[in-house]
Design an enzyme around this catalytic site. Structure first.
Site, PDB file in Angstrom:
ATOM      1  N   CYS A  52       1.179  -1.443  -0.051  1.00 13.02           N
ATOM      2  CA  CYS A  52       0.157  -0.014  -0.155  1.00 13.02           C
ATOM      3  C   CYS A  52       1.210   1.224  -0.059  1.00 13.02           C
ATOM      4  CB  CYS A  52      -0.847  -0.065   1.217  1.00 13.02           C
ATOM      5  SG  CYS A  52      -1.656  -2.055   1.256  1.00 13.02           S
ATOM      6  N   PHE A  58       1.700   3.226   4.125  1.00 16.68           N
ATOM      7  CA  PHE A  58       2.414   2.045   4.954  1.00 16.68           C
ATOM      8  C   PHE A  58       1.348   0.913   4.551  1.00 16.68           C
ATOM      9  CE2 PHE A  58       0.686   5.630   8.969  1.00 16.68           C
ATOM     10  CZ  PHE A  58       2.393   6.206   8.607  1.00 16.68           C
TER      11      PHE A  58
END
Length: 395
Positions: free
Chosen positions: A161, A381
């Protein structure tokens, strides 16, 4: 850091095709999430983009045809982006513009569909399946460079991600070291069965629209999207920039394959590095676009990390209640959202919140607020402990 500017940009997500539609949805607090009905999965909500199935890849590049590259192609044709890159190419030359893109799933849906059509007796995949130009992680930058007529260096970043946020850092290294003069930076990630079923197997999918930072949050809503910017050194071309990239930070804590470090040590390191490179103090940041997935552990970790660096003063929110979690494309889409926040001066408060988690200590915003920030920090993150923070400044 060498001064970098964004001279063109575009985004495509469930809340809109292009900058104008995205801005309208943010200001109207209109979510793009809807009940999932993709690839036979009916659990939860998704940020699905309409029109992908009808969109066509140009015939000369049809070998690249897959949902992920269709998303990228749709995005590239918005907001005059292709034309802006052509102007930069005329100035720098096609070999001096790099393409650095992030993706996590690439064209895996094509593989899923091909596997369903395999020869059961031999296990052979269909003869028309082309893994190299669809599922392969390098398919995306190869397609983007081909459609834009570029011949500079290419790079795929697949850090879950954080992929398209990390792409900015690699592009900065290349521009600073002279490998290229400018870079098309961004990413694309599309819905597929593996993602939807995978997050479901991890018990991370919310049955309703995701509610980042809510006291009763219960998971993510998977989305899809694509976005790109043209990144170059400041002052080289006489063209008004959209925004400036002031600071970049990255850290890898490797705490767990899918769970964040509860203490947020990698996130803290990434945010502090981005501030240091920007030459800014925490008080200089007017808004933080949180990674804010809506999962219990992620949001709690990020609150801990943000409070450690910024205290309770800086307004924060997650925009995944609008778009869903677009995985490898979330970084670039949220950079575009951050740029629009700088332009409008209006912070998009979290959607769908009944009550902010009472354990949170950072300053969570739940309504749109007029504050006119001059610098924004955007977090991303990823699974495995990749943490990226970008500081975006007003033009």
């Amino acid at each position: 850091m060498i001064p970098l500017v964004v001279t063109a940009g575009t985004a495509l997500s469930a809340i809109g095709a292009g900058l104008a539609e995205t801005r309208t949805s943010l200001l109207a607090r209109r979510s793009g999430l809807a009940p999932c009905g993709f690839a036979g999965v009916t659990l939860g909500y998704t940020g699905r983009i309409s029109g992908i199935e009808q969109h066509s890849i140009p015939d000369p590049l049809s070998i690249y045809d897959c949902r992920n590259n269709r998303l990228a192609d749709m995005a590239l044709r918005q907001d005059g982006f292709t034309e802006a890159v052509a102007q930069a190419q005329a100035f720098y030359g096609p070999s001096r513009i790099a393409v650095v893109t992030g993706t996590s799933t690439s064209g895996i849906l094509t593989s899923e569909e091909a596997y369903a059509r395999r020869d059961i007796s031999t296990g052979m995949m269909p003869s028309d399946f082309n893994e190299e130009h669809t599922q392969d992680l390098f398919s995306l930058p190869r397609y983007v460079s081909s459609i834009l007529g570029l011949s500079g260096p290419l790079l795929t970043v697949s850090n879950a991600c954080a992929s398209s946020s990390r792409a900015f850092i690699d592009a900065w290294h290349w521009i600073a070291s002279g490998v290229c003069d400018a870079a098309v930076v961004g990413g694309s990630d599309s819905l597929c069965g593996m993602t939807l079923r995978g997050f479901s197997a991890l018990s991370l999918v919310s049955p309703g629209p995701t509610r980042p930072c809510d006291a009763e949050r219960d998971g993510i809503s998977v989305g899809e999207g694509a976005g790109f910017v043209l990144l170059e050194r400041a002052g080289v071309r006489a063209i008004p920039p959209m925004a400036r990239i002031l600071g970049l930070g990255a850290a890898s804590d490797g705490y767990h394959m899918s769970s964040p470090d509860p203490a947020g040590r990698g996130a803290i390191a990434a945010m502090r590095q981005a501030l240091d490179r920007a030459g800014l103090r925490p008080d200089d940041i007017g808004y933080i676009n949180l990674h804010g997935t809506g999962s219990i552990a992620n949001d709690a970790m990020e609150d801990t990390a943000v409070f450690s660096v910024f205290g309770d003063r800086t307004p924060c929110s997650s925009t995944k209640g609008w778009t869903g979690h677009t995985l490898g494309a979330s970084g670039i889409i949220e950079v575009i959202i951050s740029i629009q926040t700088l332009e409008t001066g209006i912070i998009p408060g979290c959607l769908g919140i009944t009550a902010v988690d009472p354990t949170f200590r950072s300053h969570i915003v739940t309504t749109n607020e007029k504050t006119e920030p001059r610098a924004i920090l955007s977090n991303a993150f990823g699974f495995g402990g990749t943490n990226c923070s970008l500081v975006i400044g007003a033009a």
